[in-house]
Enzyme design. Sequence first.
Site, mmCIF file in Angstrom:
data_model
loop_
_atom_site.group_PDB
_atom_site.id
_atom_site.type_symbol
_atom_site.label_atom_id
_atom_site.label_comp_id
_atom_site.label_asym_id
_atom_site.label_seq_id
_atom_site.Cartn_x
_atom_site.Cartn_y
_atom_site.Cartn_z
ATOM 1 N N ASP A 11 -23.363 0.153 -41.070
ATOM 2 C CA ASP A 11 -22.932 0.845 -39.856
ATOM 3 C C ASP A 11 -23.508 0.046 -38.697
ATOM 4 O O ASP A 11 -24.719 -0.002 -38.517
ATOM 5 C CB ASP A 11 -23.483 2.280 -39.884
ATOM 6 C CG ASP A 11 -23.241 3.034 -38.576
ATOM 7 O OD1 ASP A 11 -22.725 2.425 -37.611
ATOM 8 O OD2 ASP A 11 -23.576 4.234 -38.525
ATOM 9 N N GLN A 94 -27.108 -0.726 -35.741
ATOM 10 C CA GLN A 94 -28.025 0.242 -36.383
ATOM 11 C C GLN A 94 -28.585 -0.194 -37.745
ATOM 12 O O GLN A 94 -29.770 -0.082 -37.993
ATOM 13 C CB GLN A 94 -27.279 1.574 -36.541
ATOM 14 C CG GLN A 94 -28.039 2.646 -37.279
ATOM 15 C CD GLN A 94 -27.149 3.818 -37.642
ATOM 16 O OE1 GLN A 94 -26.731 4.578 -36.794
ATOM 17 N NE2 GLN A 94 -26.855 3.965 -38.935
ATOM 18 N N LYS A 132 -22.086 9.804 -44.635
ATOM 19 C CA LYS A 132 -22.945 10.974 -44.368
ATOM 20 C C LYS A 132 -23.599 11.491 -45.645
ATOM 21 O O LYS A 132 -23.748 12.697 -45.845
ATOM 22 C CB LYS A 132 -22.150 12.102 -43.672
ATOM 23 C CG LYS A 132 -21.389 11.657 -42.434
ATOM 24 C CD LYS A 132 -22.285 11.253 -41.295
ATOM 25 C CE LYS A 132 -21.485 10.913 -40.043
ATOM 26 N NZ LYS A 132 -21.335 9.437 -39.866
ATOM 27 N N TYR A 227 -36.376 7.789 -39.954
ATOM 28 C CA TYR A 227 -34.961 8.049 -40.161
ATOM 29 C C TYR A 227 -34.093 7.149 -39.285
ATOM 30 O O TYR A 227 -34.206 7.166 -38.063
ATOM 31 C CB TYR A 227 -34.625 9.518 -39.864
ATOM 32 C CG TYR A 227 -33.192 9.819 -40.210
ATOM 33 C CD1 TYR A 227 -32.794 9.823 -41.538
ATOM 34 C CD2 TYR A 227 -32.247 10.043 -39.226
ATOM 35 C CE1 TYR A 227 -31.476 10.056 -41.881
ATOM 36 C CE2 TYR A 227 -30.931 10.282 -39.558
ATOM 37 C CZ TYR A 227 -30.553 10.287 -40.885
ATOM 38 O OH TYR A 227 -29.248 10.509 -41.215
ATOM 39 N N LYS A 230 -28.403 7.793 -42.640
ATOM 40 C CA LYS A 230 -28.367 7.847 -44.099
ATOM 41 C C LYS A 230 -27.844 6.531 -44.653
ATOM 42 O O LYS A 230 -27.060 5.848 -44.010
ATOM 43 C CB LYS A 230 -27.424 8.978 -44.528
ATOM 44 C CG LYS A 230 -28.153 10.280 -44.735
ATOM 45 C CD LYS A 230 -28.938 10.263 -46.037
ATOM 46 C CE LYS A 230 -29.901 11.434 -46.070
ATOM 47 N NZ LYS A 230 -30.913 11.313 -47.108
ATOM 48 N N ASP A 231 -28.313 6.208 -45.841
ATOM 49 C CA ASP A 231 -27.860 4.979 -46.489
ATOM 50 C C ASP A 231 -26.584 5.290 -47.258
ATOM 51 O O ASP A 231 -26.590 5.429 -48.477
ATOM 52 C CB ASP A 231 -28.943 4.418 -47.407
ATOM 53 C CG ASP A 231 -29.833 5.518 -47.964
ATOM 54 O OD1 ASP A 231 -29.538 6.699 -47.730
ATOM 55 O OD2 ASP A 231 -30.809 5.183 -48.640
ATOM 56 N N ASP A 232 -25.513 5.440 -46.510
ATOM 57 C CA ASP A 232 -24.217 5.803 -47.085
ATOM 58 C C ASP A 232 -23.810 4.781 -48.136
ATOM 59 O O ASP A 232 -23.718 3.592 -47.838
ATOM 60 C CB ASP A 232 -23.186 5.881 -45.960
ATOM 61 C CG ASP A 232 -23.643 6.817 -44.850
ATOM 62 O OD1 ASP A 232 -24.104 7.924 -45.168
ATOM 63 O OD2 ASP A 232 -23.556 6.416 -43.680
ATOM 64 N N SER A 241 -8.489 0.226 -70.519
ATOM 65 C CA SER A 241 -8.782 -0.621 -71.696
ATOM 66 C C SER A 241 -10.272 -0.769 -71.984
ATOM 67 O O SER A 241 -10.850 -1.829 -71.772
ATOM 68 C CB SER A 241 -8.179 -2.017 -71.512
ATOM 69 O OG SER A 241 -6.880 -1.940 -71.040
ATOM 70 N N ARG A 264 -27.540 14.881 -39.249
ATOM 71 C CA ARG A 264 -28.894 14.349 -39.060
ATOM 72 C C ARG A 264 -29.565 14.027 -40.390
ATOM 73 O O ARG A 264 -30.794 14.034 -40.489
ATOM 74 C CB ARG A 264 -29.745 15.340 -38.230
ATOM 75 C CG ARG A 264 -29.161 15.533 -36.842
ATOM 76 C CD ARG A 264 -29.836 16.564 -35.998
ATOM 77 N NE ARG A 264 -29.066 16.736 -34.760
ATOM 78 C CZ ARG A 264 -29.204 15.974 -33.687
ATOM 79 N NH1 ARG A 264 -30.077 15.002 -33.678
ATOM 80 N NH2 ARG A 264 -28.445 16.178 -32.624
#
Length: 361
Positions: A11, A94, A132, A227, A230-232, A241, A264
């Site tokens: 991000d 960010q 998120k 913070y 978040k580490d999306d 197969s 948040r």
Amino acid sequence: MKTTVSVIKADVGSMPGHVRAPQELLDVCGAVLEKGKKENILIDFHVARCGDDIDLIMTHTKGVNAEPVHKLAWDAFEEATAIAKKKKFYGAGQDLLAESFSGNVRGLGPGCAEFEIEERKSEPIVVFMMDKTEPASFNLPFYKMFADPFSTAGLVLDPSLHDGFTFRVLNVYTDEVAELKAPEELYDLLAIIGIKSKFCVESVAKKTGEPAGVISTNKLNLIAGKYVGKDDPVAIVRCQSGFPAVGEAMEAFAYPYLVAGWMRGSHNGPIMPVSVKDANPTRFDGPPRVTALGFQLNDGMLQGAVDMFADPSFDSVRAKANEIADYMRRHGPFQPHLLDEKDLEYTTLPAVLEKLKDRFK
Ligand code: F6R
Ligand code: MG
Ligand code: MG
């Protein structure tokens, strides 16, 4: 020839607020990767997004953690950051936590999922992207895809899946990895991966060692010590197969289970599977989203992308997610909508609690 599929995501700016990565940022990433393709660093690429995250889906022959590929992704994110800063997009740069690139992107901020495979006669893959939320949000669907016969029928019906799979599980606090086999050690596996705040499925392989699926597992908040969003996560899954059918991989998302990371990074909420055009989390910065793109590899060329959740058969899952979102929201600042105290450690709440420390006599 071995093909490496690398998905590197970050991000580096969004609008408005944390809702979506602007098109001009995707375009500049595309231009940098196009250059990398001309210079034979990449075979092919596809630039995607989920919410405010840009996902660089790349193929090449350089193996995992290859410096030129990671550098290329870093350069793309740096160029996007420069535009994001100029245009005052939100959270510009960010996820680029390091001052400069060194070696590979792991530990520098961006998330990364990659595997090196011998392409089969036909190689379908699905790339899943979440916003998120956190890497352990893939624990449940990976269990369903690779170990739950009520979801993946092939585990019962197909001799080439019947042997099961090996899960590599990471303890995100100690950085140690355990390998657990399914179905033999199913109960042990579930005892661990149900504790999402600590254990995270990192990858799954066939018993022969052949890669089946991989997840980006860096915990961004732990890297930064405070913070920073978040580490999306992202994940890549091989299909058909000897692997889950495409539809069995998708079936793992047929229920909007609860994940951490909404508003948040402090709330639990349902994960909503959506088409790429609907990956704009606006209600209470959510609810958390998952998108999926399907490809057929052809000597590293990415044929696709098919927008996998752009299917009315997921409408009822989305409706259920909205129902659960209403229910969870009614709890306001109360747990279990609010995360457990330990998981709030890296959010903005500890600063507020610090102020109240002396009030307890
Ligand atoms: C970002 C996210 C958002 C933000 C929230 C507050 O991915 O999850 O919910 O945490 O919008 O953002 P700031 O602190 O930047 O005002
Ligand atoms: Mg953002
Ligand atoms: Mg995000």
